[in-house]
Design an enzyme around this catalytic site. Structure first.
Site, PDB file in Angstrom:
ATOM      1  N   THR A 211       0.376  -1.161  -0.288  1.00  0.00           N
ATOM      2  CA  THR A 211       0.158  -0.029   0.290  1.00  0.00           C
ATOM      3  C   THR A 211       0.770   1.161   0.043  1.00  0.00           C
ATOM      4  O   THR A 211       2.307   1.164   0.819  1.00  0.00           O
ATOM      5  CB  THR A 211      -1.244  -0.002   1.341  1.00  0.00           C
ATOM      6  N   ASP A 212       0.088   2.483  -0.779  1.00  0.00           N
ATOM      7  CA  ASP A 212       0.982   3.592  -0.602  1.00  0.00           C
ATOM      8  C   ASP A 212       0.875   4.535   0.981  1.00  0.00           C
ATOM      9  O   ASP A 212       1.659   5.152   1.276  1.00  0.00           O
ATOM     10  CB  ASP A 212      -0.107   4.640  -1.677  1.00  0.00           C
ATOM     11  N   GLU A 213       0.338   4.057   2.073  1.00  0.00           N
ATOM     12  CA  GLU A 213      -0.135   4.031   3.360  1.00  0.00           C
ATOM     13  C   GLU A 213       1.754   3.869   3.841  1.00  0.00           C
ATOM     14  O   GLU A 213       1.884   4.431   5.160  1.00  0.00           O
ATOM     15  CB  GLU A 213      -0.648   3.537   3.801  1.00  0.00           C
TER      16      GLU A 213
ATOM     17  N   TYR B 273      -1.495  -0.230  11.249  1.00  0.00           N
ATOM     18  CA  TYR B 273      -1.912  -0.318   9.997  1.00  0.00           C
ATOM     19  C   TYR B 273      -0.530  -1.088   8.576  1.00  0.00           C
ATOM     20  O   TYR B 273      -0.111  -2.179   8.262  1.00  0.00           O
ATOM     21  CB  TYR B 273      -3.441  -0.106   9.537  1.00  0.00           C
TER      22      TYR B 273
ATOM     23  N   LYS C  57       2.507  -3.459   7.048  1.00  0.00           N
ATOM     24  CA  LYS C  57       2.778  -3.589   6.420  1.00  0.00           C
ATOM     25  C   LYS C  57       4.393  -2.879   5.432  1.00  0.00           C
ATOM     26  O   LYS C  57       4.619  -4.342   4.962  1.00  0.00           O
ATOM     27  CB  LYS C  57       1.529  -2.867   5.104  1.00  0.00           C
TER      28      LYS C  57
END
Length: 337
Positions: A139-141, A165, A169
């Site tokens: 994810t870009d997060e 979260y 990741k």
């Protein structure tokens, strides 16, 4: 030469993006077989796998990616040559309430899969880089938050996760990278922006807005509604994933974005306008908007730089946000009305 998968282990293939990828892969490749491993938590449903293009090439296995004996057995019995790893706890609000599941699934689960792939593939007398592939969906997060004038996230942007979260990741990304550099496992990693489209779980932002409009109940909007996300239609994401899987270079990472930056308040306004047109008896749906206390650690802006995947793999998104939202609403209305 392009990489050609034969038997693909898809983890989390009953969830939102995973199930859409299963549909996409079966349509795109008439020879591939899919072993679909999913624990069927709240985010997964076998209903997402109805209407598959060729169900004879799809085998569903109800199980946990942290169950090493089960994962080993699947590699052995089915001759898995490719892993496409979607399975993850992904809802930020849930990670704030209880981060333990996120560490277990996203970190330990990824580690379990990597170890199983290493045991099955390395030393088996094959050219791992050409004949095996482990595709990790991230994810870009993991890159943190952007200010309004900051450049978009590139593959080289330093990691700065801000939620349990995104931290989990980021940890899994580092494991995947380490297994390529340490053991020579043929890995690729993709970082996607916010997905939307058919089959998305009801608790996510866009499905919540649509559902609440249809029910005539308040639409919660965090903070001032000015948080910005880059929105990626799920079919575009699946197309990019297949492009990376078959043409991407082992050991590389690729960013996948929709090139659609929208403020949350504007997303809500668009959905309300489109539903006003389709269901005028409920108009104006904007009357349902209710600003609520902001999420803890809420990242202000995400944006993806897709230059690398565009230049190297000739991929770009086909769907713009307004047409994609219209398709998403019509899909939901087809289920509801």
């Amino acid at each position: 030469m392009d990489y050609r998968p034969s038997t693909v282990l898809v983890t989390g293939g009953a969830g939102f993006i995973g199930s859409n990828f299963v549909h996409h892969l079966l349509r795109a490749d008439t020879g591939v077989r899919i072993i679909n491993l999913d624990l069927l938590t709240y985010a997964g449903s076998q209903d997402n796998l109805s209407g598959l293009p060729d169900p004879s090439r799809h085998t569903f296995v109800h199980g946990d990616i942290c169950d090493r004996p089960l994962v080993d057995r699947l590699f052995d019995e089915h001759g898995i040559d490719t892993v496409v790893h979607f399975a993850a706890e992904s809802h930020v609000d849930r990670s704030i309430t209880d981060p333990s599941d996120f560490v277990r699934t996203n970190v330990t689960g990824t580690f379990t899969l990597l170890e199983a792939a290493r045991a099955a593939w390395l030393g088996a007398g094959t050219d791992v880089t050409r004949e095996r592939r482990f595709h990790h969906i991230s994810t870009d997060e993991v890159f943190g938050s952007l200010s309004p004038g900051d450049p978009a996230f590139a593959e080289t942007t330093p990691y700065a996760p801000n939620s349990p979260y995104s931290a989990s990741k980021a940890a899994s990304d580092h494991l995947v990278r380490a297994y390529f550099h340490t053991y020579g496992l043929a890995t690729v990693t993709t970082h996607c922006s916010n997905n939307y489209g058919p089959r998305q779980h009801a608790e996510k932002f866009i499905p919540t807005v649509i559902r609440n409009c249809l029910a005539g109940i308040h639409i919660p909007l965090y903070g001032d509604g000015q948080n910005v996300r880059d929105w990626l239609y799920v079919d575009d994401h699946c197309d990019a994933l297949l492009r990376v899987l078959t043409q991407g270079k082992a050991g590389e990472t690729y960013n996948i974005g929709g090139c659609n930056e929208w403020r949350n308040s504007d997303v809500v306004a668009l959905i309300c306008r489109l539903l006003d047109e389709r269901l005028p008896e409920g108009a104006p749906h904007t009357r349902l908007v209710e600003f609520v206390k902001d999420r803890a650690g809420h990242d202000r802006r995400y944006a993806i730089d897709t230059t690398k995947i565009s230049d190297e793999l000739d991929w770009s998104p086909a769907e713009d946000f307004e047409t994609g939202i219209a398709r998403t609403i019509d899909w939901q209305l087809g289920l509801t009305l």
